[in-house]
Design a protein around this motif. Structure first.
Motif, PDB file in Angstrom:
ATOM      1  N   GLU A  32     -61.600   7.298  54.911  1.00  9.57           N
ATOM      2  CA  GLU A  32     -61.121   6.481  56.023  1.00  9.57           C
ATOM      3  C   GLU A  32     -60.223   5.377  55.477  1.00  9.57           C
ATOM      4  OE1 GLU A  32     -59.863   4.857  58.971  1.00  9.57           O
ATOM      5  OE2 GLU A  32     -61.295   6.424  59.562  1.00  9.57           O
ATOM      6  N   SER A  35     -61.011  -0.208  57.145  1.00  9.59           N
ATOM      7  CA  SER A  35     -62.191  -0.802  56.506  1.00  9.59           C
ATOM      8  C   SER A  35     -63.467  -0.549  57.288  1.00  9.59           C
ATOM      9  CB  SER A  35     -61.987  -2.318  56.353  1.00  9.59           C
ATOM     10  OG  SER A  35     -61.826  -2.929  57.623  1.00  9.59           O
ATOM     11  N   HIS A  36     -63.399   0.285  58.315  1.00 12.28           N
ATOM     12  CA  HIS A  36     -64.570   0.551  59.160  1.00 12.28           C
ATOM     13  C   HIS A  36     -64.556   1.991  59.642  1.00 12.28           C
ATOM     14  CE1 HIS A  36     -62.046   0.673  62.756  1.00 12.28           C
ATOM     15  NE2 HIS A  36     -61.444  -0.420  62.309  1.00 12.28           N
ATOM     16  N   ILE A  37     -65.706   2.451  60.112  1.00 18.04           N
ATOM     17  CA  ILE A  37     -65.833   3.768  60.729  1.00 18.04           C
ATOM     18  C   ILE A  37     -65.547   3.671  62.228  1.00 18.04           C
ATOM     19  CG2 ILE A  37     -67.513   4.522  59.015  1.00 18.04           C
ATOM     20  CD1 ILE A  37     -69.709   4.035  61.133  1.00 18.04           C
ATOM     21  N   LEU A 214     -64.540   4.085  52.605  1.00 11.34           N
ATOM     22  CA  LEU A 214     -63.748   3.220  53.473  1.00 11.34           C
ATOM     23  C   LEU A 214     -62.578   2.623  52.699  1.00 11.34           C
ATOM     24  CD1 LEU A 214     -66.554   1.326  55.432  1.00 11.34           C
ATOM     25  CD2 LEU A 214     -65.255   3.342  56.158  1.00 11.34           C
TER      26      LEU A 214
END
Length: 384
Positions: A32, A35-37, A214
Motif C-alpha cells: 500500500e 500510510s494507511h489501509i 504500508l
C-alpha cells in the motif's frame, strides 16, 4: 500448491482477495503506497470533535447481495442507517431522489401518485425518442424545469462537462419515485459500520499468511518475485501512462468545524450556481447512534484529476474508449497480473460491487490454482 502472491492496494478489493487467498493457505503480501489501509473508505476519529470522519468522502453501505452482506458482517457490527439526501436549489430545500414530495413542493401541487406520474409525463420532451446523452435522458423523463433545477448545473460542477457531453447511463442510476419514499437507496441491506470502515478492513486483513507493507509503492518490475500479482491501482499507471492518462475526476474537501449541528442532515446537495461546491456532508450524522457536542463538515469540490491527485471517478466518455481498449490489450498480454477494483478496471463501482467482484476474483484464482490453469488479466470485462 501454495502460491506466493502480491496484492497492490489495501482497499476493499485487495483486502478481500488477500483474506480469501490466505485462508486457503496461500502466502500474501499486500503493498500500500499510502500510510494507511482501507483505501478511499478510510475512516478515523477527528482529534478535535471525536466525530468518525470518512476521510476521502462519505461511504454508505448498501446492497442486495446476500453473500456480500454476510461477508462484511463477519468483521464488524453494521448499524442501521438510511441516507436521506436534501437538495438546495434557488434558495429552496427539497428531498432527493425526486419523489412525490419533491414534485409537489417544486410545482406547488398536492398530486396523488398517479396524478404526479401523468403530470411528469406531460413535462417530458416526447420528441426525444432514444435518449443518448444525460441531457436527453433528463428532458425526456423529468422535463426541463426539474432538469435545470436539480441536474444541469450540479452535473457541470460534478463532472466539469455539459450534460449534453455525458452518456444517458449516468442519469439512469437516479430514480424518480411517485411516493414519499426519500431513502436515497432502494437496497435490501443498508447500514454503517459502528466502528468505521478502517476497523472492518483491518479485521479482513488479520489472517495468518498476510503481510501488509504500508507506505510502500510496488513497481511493475517486482512482479517476477511472485507467482501472481493483483493490481488495484490505475491501469494506465501500471503501464507508465504510455498511451496517455485516462481521465478521472478528483475531489477537494474544505473542512469546517463548529459546535452543535451545522446543517441538520448528513448530505445536502447544492444544485445551482449560487455555491461553487457540489455538496456539504456533516459527518456526525453518519453515526446517529453517537452524541457529539462538536461537528465537522466537508464542503466538497469536484475537478479534473491531475498528476499527484487522488483519482475518484472514472469519466468513461465514448471518446475515451479507444484509449481504454489499448490499456486493456496491454493488460491481457501481461502475464501473471490481474487488474482489479475501480482503478484497475476503470469502472465506477460501489463498495458492495467491489467486494462482490473481489470475492469472485478470489474464487477464480483458487479454481485456477487447483487446476494449474492461468489466471486471466480480468475476471470482469472492463469494456462490457
Amino acid at each position: 500448491m501454495k502460491k506466493n502472491v502480491a496484492i497492490i492496494g489495501a482497499g476493499f478489493s485487495g483486502a478481500v482477495i488477500a483474506h480469501q487467498l490466505a485462508k486457503a493457505g496461500h502466502q500474501v503480501e499486500v503493498f500500500e503506497s499510502r500510510s494507511h489501509i482501507a483505501g478511499n473508505c478510510y475512516s478515523e476519529r477527528d482529534a478535535e470533535t471525536s466525530v468518525m470522519v470518512h476521510v476521502y468522502g462519505p461511504h454508505i453501505f448498501h446492497t442486495d447481495n446476500e453473500r456480500v452482506w454476510k461477508f462484511v458482517n463477519e468483521f464488524g457490527e453494521f448499524m442501521p442507517f438510511v441516507n436521506r439526501v436534501k437538495a438546495i436549489t434557488n434558495d429552496r430545500v427539497f428531498t432527493l431522489p425526486i419523489n412525490l414530495l419533491t414534485i409537489n413542493q417544486f410545482f406547488n401541487k398536492t398530486f396523488r401518485p398517479a396524478e404526479a406520474q401523468q403530470f411528469l409525463a406531460e413535462q417530458g420532451d416526447k420528441t426525444i425518442e432514444n435518449p443518448v446523452t444525460f441531457e436527453d435522458q433528463a428532458l425526456r423523463f423529468v422535463g426541463r424545469d426539474l432538469y435545470e433545477a436539480f441536474f444541469k448545473t450540479y452535473t457541470v460542477k460534478q463532472w466539469g462537462l455539459q450534460p449534453s457531453e455525458l452518456p444517458a447511463s449516468i442519469l439512469k442510476r437516479l430514480p424518480v419515485r411517485f411516493n414519499y419514499d426519500d431513502n436515497y437507496f432502494s437496497h435490501k441491506y443498508q447500514g454503517m459500520p459502528k466502528d468505521g470502515y478502517t476497523a472492518i478492513v483491518e479485521k479482513i486483513l488479520n489472517v495468518p499468511g498476510i503481510t501488509v507493507h504500508l507506505s510502500t509503492p510496488f513497481k511493475p518490475e517486482q512482479k517476477g518475485d511472485y507467482d501472481h500479482v493483483f493490481y488495484s491501482g490505475p491501469i494506465d499507471a501500471w503501464f507508465g501512462h504510455r498511451d496517455g492518462r485516462l481521465p478521472y475526476r478528483t475531489l477537494d474537501f474544505e473542512v469546517h468545524r463548529d459546535q452543535g449541528d451545522y446543517q441538520g442532515n448528513a448530505v445536502i446537495n447544492y444544485c445551482d450556481s449560487a455555491k461553487p461546491y457540489t455538496r456539504i456532508t456533516e459527518h456526525k450524522h453518519f453515526s446517529p447512534w453517537e452524541q457529539h457536542e462538536g461537528t465537522l463538515c466537508y464542503f466538497e469540490y469536484s475537478r479534473q484529476c491531475e498528476e499527484g491527485d487522488t483519482p475518484y471517478y472514472p469519466i468513461r466518455l465514448a471518446r475515451d474508449k479507444v484509449q481504454l481498449e489499448k490499456y486493456v490489450k496491454l493488460a491481457q498480454d501481461e502475464p501473471n497480473v490481474t487488474f482489479i477494483g475501480r482503478l484497475g478496471t476503470y469502472r465506477y463501482l460501489d463498495m458492495d460491487v467491489t467486494i462482490d467482484e473481489a470475492l469472485k476474483v478470489a474464487d477464480k484464482f483458487l479454481a485456477c490454482a487447483t487446476e494449474n490453469a492461468p489466471m486471466p488479466a480480468f475476471v470482469i470485462d472492463p469494456l462490457a
